[in-house]
Design a protein around this motif. Sequence first.
Motif, PDB file in Angstrom:
ATOM      1  N   GLU A  48      38.398  37.313  37.481  1.00 28.62           N
ATOM      2  CA  GLU A  48      38.404  38.897  37.690  1.00 28.62           C
ATOM      3  C   GLU A  48      38.413  39.247  39.385  1.00 28.62           C
ATOM      4  O   GLU A  48      39.682  39.847  39.608  1.00 28.62           O
ATOM      5  CB  GLU A  48      37.053  39.658  37.608  1.00 28.62           C
ATOM      6  CG  GLU A  48      36.900  39.932  36.153  1.00 28.62           C
ATOM      7  CD  GLU A  48      36.038  40.354  35.089  1.00 28.62           C
ATOM      8  OE1 GLU A  48      35.655  41.958  35.558  1.00 28.62           O
ATOM      9  OE2 GLU A  48      35.168  40.371  34.342  1.00 28.62           O
ATOM     10  N   ASP A 101      41.702  40.696  40.425  1.00 28.09           N
ATOM     11  CA  ASP A 101      42.218  42.161  41.387  1.00 28.09           C
ATOM     12  C   ASP A 101      42.723  41.756  41.807  1.00 28.09           C
ATOM     13  O   ASP A 101      44.261  42.428  42.327  1.00 28.09           O
ATOM     14  CB  ASP A 101      40.786  42.998  41.155  1.00 28.09           C
ATOM     15  CG  ASP A 101      40.557  43.837  41.566  1.00 28.09           C
ATOM     16  OD1 ASP A 101      41.108  44.756  40.887  1.00 28.09           O
ATOM     17  OD2 ASP A 101      40.714  43.653  42.933  1.00 28.09           O
ATOM     18  N   ARG A 111      46.088  44.696  43.108  1.00 30.23           N
ATOM     19  CA  ARG A 111      46.277  45.036  43.936  1.00 30.23           C
ATOM     20  C   ARG A 111      46.996  45.298  44.817  1.00 30.23           C
ATOM     21  O   ARG A 111      47.690  45.705  45.307  1.00 30.23           O
ATOM     22  CB  ARG A 111      44.561  45.018  44.887  1.00 30.23           C
ATOM     23  CG  ARG A 111      43.327  45.619  44.440  1.00 30.23           C
ATOM     24  CD  ARG A 111      42.466  45.736  45.864  1.00 30.23           C
ATOM     25  NE  ARG A 111      42.677  43.569  46.315  1.00 30.23           N
ATOM     26  CZ  ARG A 111      41.144  43.327  46.439  1.00 30.23           C
ATOM     27  NH1 ARG A 111      40.343  42.782  45.272  1.00 30.23           N
ATOM     28  NH2 ARG A 111      41.651  42.184  46.659  1.00 30.23           N
ATOM     29  N   VAL A 167      40.438  43.386  34.028  1.00 31.00           N
ATOM     30  CA  VAL A 167      40.395  43.782  35.592  1.00 31.00           C
ATOM     31  C   VAL A 167      41.586  44.771  35.093  1.00 31.00           C
ATOM     32  O   VAL A 167      42.074  45.865  35.445  1.00 31.00           O
ATOM     33  CB  VAL A 167      41.600  42.560  36.333  1.00 31.00           C
ATOM     34  CG1 VAL A 167      42.179  43.018  37.570  1.00 31.00           C
ATOM     35  CG2 VAL A 167      40.512  41.578  36.713  1.00 31.00           C
ATOM     36  N   LYS A 168      42.840  43.937  34.470  1.00 25.59           N
ATOM     37  CA  LYS A 168      44.390  45.269  33.329  1.00 25.59           C
ATOM     38  C   LYS A 168      43.082  46.974  33.328  1.00 25.59           C
ATOM     39  O   LYS A 168      43.934  47.875  33.650  1.00 25.59           O
ATOM     40  CB  LYS A 168      44.791  44.024  32.568  1.00 25.59           C
ATOM     41  CG  LYS A 168      45.740  45.295  32.080  1.00 25.59           C
ATOM     42  CD  LYS A 168      46.637  44.985  31.044  1.00 25.59           C
ATOM     43  CE  LYS A 168      47.122  45.617  29.711  1.00 25.59           C
ATOM     44  NZ  LYS A 168      46.288  46.246  29.377  1.00 25.59           N
ATOM     45  N   SER A 169      42.262  46.902  32.920  1.00 22.80           N
ATOM     46  CA  SER A 169      41.795  47.992  32.017  1.00 22.80           C
ATOM     47  C   SER A 169      41.357  48.757  33.509  1.00 22.80           C
ATOM     48  O   SER A 169      41.037  50.212  33.429  1.00 22.80           O
ATOM     49  CB  SER A 169      40.997  47.874  31.362  1.00 22.80           C
ATOM     50  OG  SER A 169      39.368  47.211  31.650  1.00 22.80           O
ATOM     51  N   ARG A 170      41.094  48.264  34.911  1.00 25.18           N
ATOM     52  CA  ARG A 170      40.790  49.251  35.980  1.00 25.18           C
ATOM     53  C   ARG A 170      42.196  50.061  35.864  1.00 25.18           C
ATOM     54  O   ARG A 170      41.826  50.916  37.443  1.00 25.18           O
ATOM     55  CB  ARG A 170      39.644  48.064  36.828  1.00 25.18           C
ATOM     56  CG  ARG A 170      38.686  48.147  36.388  1.00 25.18           C
ATOM     57  CD  ARG A 170      37.380  47.299  37.460  1.00 25.18           C
ATOM     58  NE  ARG A 170      38.118  45.628  37.931  1.00 25.18           N
ATOM     59  CZ  ARG A 170      37.433  44.644  37.688  1.00 25.18           C
ATOM     60  NH1 ARG A 170      36.936  44.666  36.563  1.00 25.18           N
ATOM     61  NH2 ARG A 170      38.266  43.611  38.373  1.00 25.18           N
ATOM     62  N   TYR A 171      42.571  49.421  36.152  1.00 22.61           N
ATOM     63  CA  TYR A 171      44.540  49.599  36.760  1.00 22.61           C
ATOM     64  C   TYR A 171      45.589  50.535  36.036  1.00 22.61           C
ATOM     65  O   TYR A 171      46.080  51.457  36.227  1.00 22.61           O
ATOM     66  CB  TYR A 171      45.321  48.441  37.538  1.00 22.61           C
ATOM     67  CG  TYR A 171      44.650  48.086  38.129  1.00 22.61           C
ATOM     68  CD1 TYR A 171      45.129  48.546  39.910  1.00 22.61           C
ATOM     69  CD2 TYR A 171      43.333  46.806  38.299  1.00 22.61           C
ATOM     70  CE1 TYR A 171      44.128  47.721  40.569  1.00 22.61           C
ATOM     71  CE2 TYR A 171      42.692  46.383  39.495  1.00 22.61           C
ATOM     72  CZ  TYR A 171      43.160  46.792  40.613  1.00 22.61           C
ATOM     73  OH  TYR A 171      42.837  46.312  42.280  1.00 22.61           O
ATOM     74  N   ASN A 211      46.220  53.026  32.935  1.00 24.03           N
ATOM     75  CA  ASN A 211      45.294  54.137  31.847  1.00 24.03           C
ATOM     76  C   ASN A 211      45.939  54.354  30.764  1.00 24.03           C
ATOM     77  O   ASN A 211      47.339  54.325  31.219  1.00 24.03           O
ATOM     78  CB  ASN A 211      44.697  55.135  32.644  1.00 24.03           C
ATOM     79  CG  ASN A 211      44.106  54.720  33.738  1.00 24.03           C
ATOM     80  OD1 ASN A 211      42.743  53.898  33.262  1.00 24.03           O
ATOM     81  ND2 ASN A 211      43.789  55.038  35.082  1.00 24.03           N
TER      82      ASN A 211
END
Length: 172
Positions: free
Chosen positions: A88, A92, A96, A132-136, A138
Amino acid sequence: MIRTVAATGALAIAMFGVSPALADAHMEAHGEHGDHGAAHEKQTIMPEGEGARAFMEQFGFSEAVIHGDTVYLSGVILGGPREGETQEEAFDRGFRYIGSVLARAGSSWDDVIDITTYHVDIDASMPALAAVKSRYVNAPFPAWTAIDIDRLYSPEGLVEIKVTARVTPAQD
């Protein structure tokens, strides 16, 4: 005309941390496409690093192209984790980097309309990539196509991500 070759130069950026920058503007005539010969500006984003820029120029492609209100990123290859890093964390780093290219293009992860991912082992990479995609990314979510392939340009690459986004609309 700039050709986009997915991932080759973006690999150098995502895996080796090369710092990119806005580069050239090009004029492209589109008369044969129904707009009566009007010229439209096409901006390209290229890396600042001499080696990464030379690599992209050698193969004839840009890190990203802005045309009208759309941003097209060349593929970014994500490699495996460095020593002491999780998968992850490795992925990430690539997200970024993609975010930094989007920002320089006047866009953001919120403006992404389409994602295509290429996986050398989709079953092994999808859990970490999705986390990771779910943190960027929405809701409302962009379109996303995930494709399992034999290999990427870089033998160390696990996933390649190609993104299309809109330029962030101006605030009224």
